[in-house]
Design an enzyme around this catalytic site. Sequence first.
Site, PDB file in Angstrom:
ATOM      1  N   GLY A  46      52.176  29.449 101.626  1.00 12.54           N
ATOM      2  CA  GLY A  46      52.507  28.486 100.582  1.00 12.54           C
ATOM      3  C   GLY A  46      53.941  27.983 100.579  1.00 12.54           C
ATOM      4  O   GLY A  46      54.215  26.888 100.100  1.00 12.54           O
ATOM      5  N   GLU A 102      59.474  31.497  97.804  1.00  7.93           N
ATOM      6  CA  GLU A 102      58.059  31.460  97.415  1.00  7.93           C
ATOM      7  C   GLU A 102      57.685  30.090  96.871  1.00  7.93           C
ATOM      8  O   GLU A 102      58.537  29.380  96.344  1.00  7.93           O
ATOM      9  CB  GLU A 102      57.802  32.499  96.314  1.00  7.93           C
ATOM     10  CG  GLU A 102      57.373  33.858  96.794  1.00  7.93           C
ATOM     11  CD  GLU A 102      55.925  33.886  97.303  1.00  7.93           C
ATOM     12  OE1 GLU A 102      55.382  32.835  97.701  1.00  7.93           O
ATOM     13  OE2 GLU A 102      55.344  34.974  97.305  1.00  7.93           O
ATOM     14  N   ASP A 103      56.406  29.758  96.982  1.00  8.91           N
ATOM     15  CA  ASP A 103      55.921  28.553  96.305  1.00  8.91           C
ATOM     16  C   ASP A 103      55.668  28.823  94.831  1.00  8.91           C
ATOM     17  O   ASP A 103      55.928  27.979  93.983  1.00  8.91           O
ATOM     18  CB  ASP A 103      54.668  27.985  96.983  1.00  8.91           C
ATOM     19  CG  ASP A 103      53.549  29.005  97.103  1.00  8.91           C
ATOM     20  OD1 ASP A 103      53.809  30.223  96.989  1.00  8.91           O
ATOM     21  OD2 ASP A 103      52.405  28.582  97.319  1.00  8.91           O
ATOM     22  N   ASP A 106      53.587  34.511  90.195  1.00  7.20           N
ATOM     23  CA  ASP A 106      52.497  34.517  89.220  1.00  7.20           C
ATOM     24  C   ASP A 106      52.505  35.860  88.486  1.00  7.20           C
ATOM     25  O   ASP A 106      53.283  36.053  87.559  1.00  7.20           O
ATOM     26  CB  ASP A 106      51.200  34.290  90.007  1.00  7.20           C
ATOM     27  CG  ASP A 106      50.171  33.524  89.233  1.00  7.20           C
ATOM     28  OD1 ASP A 106      50.408  33.238  88.052  1.00  7.20           O
ATOM     29  OD2 ASP A 106      49.131  33.194  89.800  1.00  7.20           O
ATOM     30  N   THR A 107      51.679  36.807  88.936  1.00  3.63           N
ATOM     31  CA  THR A 107      51.700  38.136  88.316  1.00  3.63           C
ATOM     32  C   THR A 107      53.003  38.862  88.612  1.00  3.63           C
ATOM     33  O   THR A 107      53.414  39.743  87.856  1.00  3.63           O
ATOM     34  CB  THR A 107      50.541  39.013  88.837  1.00  3.63           C
ATOM     35  OG1 THR A 107      50.713  39.231  90.239  1.00  3.63           O
ATOM     36  CG2 THR A 107      49.192  38.362  88.569  1.00  3.63           C
ATOM     37  N   GLY A 108      53.612  38.538  89.757  1.00  2.00           N
ATOM     38  CA  GLY A 108      54.833  39.222  90.178  1.00  2.00           C
ATOM     39  C   GLY A 108      54.580  40.345  91.172  1.00  2.00           C
ATOM     40  O   GLY A 108      55.513  40.893  91.754  1.00  2.00           O
ATOM     41  N   THR A 110      53.331  40.404  94.229  1.00  2.00           N
ATOM     42  CA  THR A 110      53.748  40.123  95.605  1.00  2.00           C
ATOM     43  C   THR A 110      55.257  40.293  95.747  1.00  2.00           C
ATOM     44  O   THR A 110      55.741  40.968  96.655  1.00  2.00           O
ATOM     45  CB  THR A 110      53.344  38.682  95.996  1.00  2.00           C
ATOM     46  OG1 THR A 110      51.937  38.551  95.844  1.00  2.00           O
ATOM     47  CG2 THR A 110      53.754  38.372  97.431  1.00  2.00           C
ATOM     48  N   ASP A 162      47.629  25.586  97.505  1.00  2.00           N
ATOM     49  CA  ASP A 162      46.314  25.171  98.002  1.00  2.00           C
ATOM     50  C   ASP A 162      45.179  25.472  97.035  1.00  2.00           C
ATOM     51  O   ASP A 162      45.312  26.272  96.101  1.00  2.00           O
ATOM     52  CB  ASP A 162      46.005  25.877  99.323  1.00  2.00           C
ATOM     53  CG  ASP A 162      45.664  27.355  99.128  1.00  2.00           C
ATOM     54  OD1 ASP A 162      46.487  28.069  98.516  1.00  2.00           O
ATOM     55  OD2 ASP A 162      44.571  27.780  99.539  1.00  2.00           O
ATOM     56  N   ARG A 168      47.660  21.480 100.431  1.00  2.00           N
ATOM     57  CA  ARG A 168      49.027  21.960 100.591  1.00  2.00           C
ATOM     58  C   ARG A 168      49.984  20.815 100.923  1.00  2.00           C
ATOM     59  O   ARG A 168      51.168  20.867 100.591  1.00  2.00           O
ATOM     60  CB  ARG A 168      49.102  22.995 101.728  1.00  2.00           C
ATOM     61  CG  ARG A 168      48.412  24.315 101.461  1.00  2.00           C
ATOM     62  CD  ARG A 168      48.781  25.314 102.541  1.00  2.00           C
ATOM     63  NE  ARG A 168      47.878  26.457 102.610  1.00  2.00           N
ATOM     64  CZ  ARG A 168      47.998  27.567 101.891  1.00  2.00           C
ATOM     65  NH1 ARG A 168      48.967  27.669 101.017  1.00  2.00           N
ATOM     66  NH2 ARG A 168      47.156  28.565 102.035  1.00  2.00           N
TER      67      ARG A 168
HETATM   68  C1  PRP Z   1      50.415  33.060  96.351  1.00  2.00           C
HETATM   69  C2  PRP Z   1      51.894  32.764  96.361  1.00  2.00           C
HETATM   70  C3  PRP Z   1      52.522  34.115  96.261  1.00  2.00           C
HETATM   71  C4  PRP Z   1      51.515  34.901  95.461  1.00  2.00           C
HETATM   72  C5  PRP Z   1      52.000  34.975  94.055  1.00  2.00           C
HETATM   73  O1  PRP Z   1      50.026  33.324  97.650  1.00  2.00           O
HETATM   74  O2  PRP Z   1      52.289  32.088  97.530  1.00  2.00           O
HETATM   75  O3  PRP Z   1      52.749  34.702  97.522  1.00  2.00           O
HETATM   76  O4  PRP Z   1      50.275  34.208  95.522  1.00  2.00           O
HETATM   77  O5  PRP Z   1      51.108  35.707  93.265  1.00  2.00           O
HETATM   78  P1  PRP Z   1      51.515  36.997  92.453  1.00  2.00           P
HETATM   79  O6  PRP Z   1      52.819  36.739  91.773  1.00  2.00           O
HETATM   80  O7  PRP Z   1      50.367  37.127  91.474  1.00  2.00           O
HETATM   81  O8  PRP Z   1      51.574  38.157  93.397  1.00  2.00           O
HETATM   82  P2  PRP Z   1      48.519  33.236  98.148  1.00  2.00           P
HETATM   83  O9  PRP Z   1      47.955  34.614  98.172  1.00  2.00           O
HETATM   84  O10 PRP Z   1      47.765  32.224  97.351  1.00  2.00           O
HETATM   85  O11 PRP Z   1      48.679  32.796  99.664  1.00  2.00           O
HETATM   86  P3  PRP Z   1      49.241  31.442 100.315  1.00  2.00           P
HETATM   87  O12 PRP Z   1      50.741  31.463 100.137  1.00  2.00           O
HETATM   88  O13 PRP Z   1      48.865  31.559 101.745  1.00  2.00           O
HETATM   89  O14 PRP Z   1      48.588  30.277  99.621  1.00  2.00           O
END
Ligand code: PRP
Length: 183
Positions: A46, A102-103, A106-108, A110, A162, A168
């Site tokens: 992303g 990062e793009d 969200d939850t944090g 990752t 995406d 994307r």
């Molecule tokens: C998305 C985004 C972050 C993650 C954030 O990736 O790019 O890496 O989710 O989510 P979190 O804060 O809840 O952990 P995704 O898994 O959709 O993969 P992509 O980047 O290949 O689209």
Amino acid sequence: MSAQPPGVERILFTEEQVSQRIQEVAAEISAKYRGRELKLVGVLKGSIFFLTALARAIEIPVKIDFLSISSFSGKKGPSSGLVRIAKDLDESIEGEDVLLVEDIVDTGFTIRYLLQTLAGRGPNSMGLCTLLDRTSRRIVQVPVDFRCFEIGDHFVIGCGLDYKQLYRNLGYIAVMNPQILER
Ligand code: PRP
């Protein structure tokens, strides 16, 4: 101008707004790291469009590396607390000033995992820059050093984000059409 694709319900941020905001954030980053070299670490996939635009707008020397993550269940995506590195960095980050790119946060989960994991490799500093910050869905608190936009609880596409790997490459950020979206 070509018609919007069916996945687009409405545009949240136009291409011009995105570009303008990236310039502003790049200036903040350049000021903070002035006199140093910065390693941008993109989280695939992303982040690639954002990282590219950001790197071109930053006015200090930058290096670029990438990693990708997946969940232990094999099901990629947010809201999984169990993530691992699927593709690791090509080079060491020891002694470097590292900025994760990062793009969306969200939850944090990752970012928490990546900050903890990469901090163990001896960087000089670790930071985080995200295009979008969806704080309403945060489960674990993570430090966001730079962000372009905070958004509400929308499913968004474009600028790297995406839906089933599509959209994307949209230059703008849009809310996904709920009639197409399978929740
Ligand atoms: C998305 C985004 C972050 C993650 C954030 O990736 O790019 O890496 O989710 O989510 P979190 O804060 O809840 O952990 P995704 O898994 O959709 O993969 P992509 O980047 O290949 O689209």
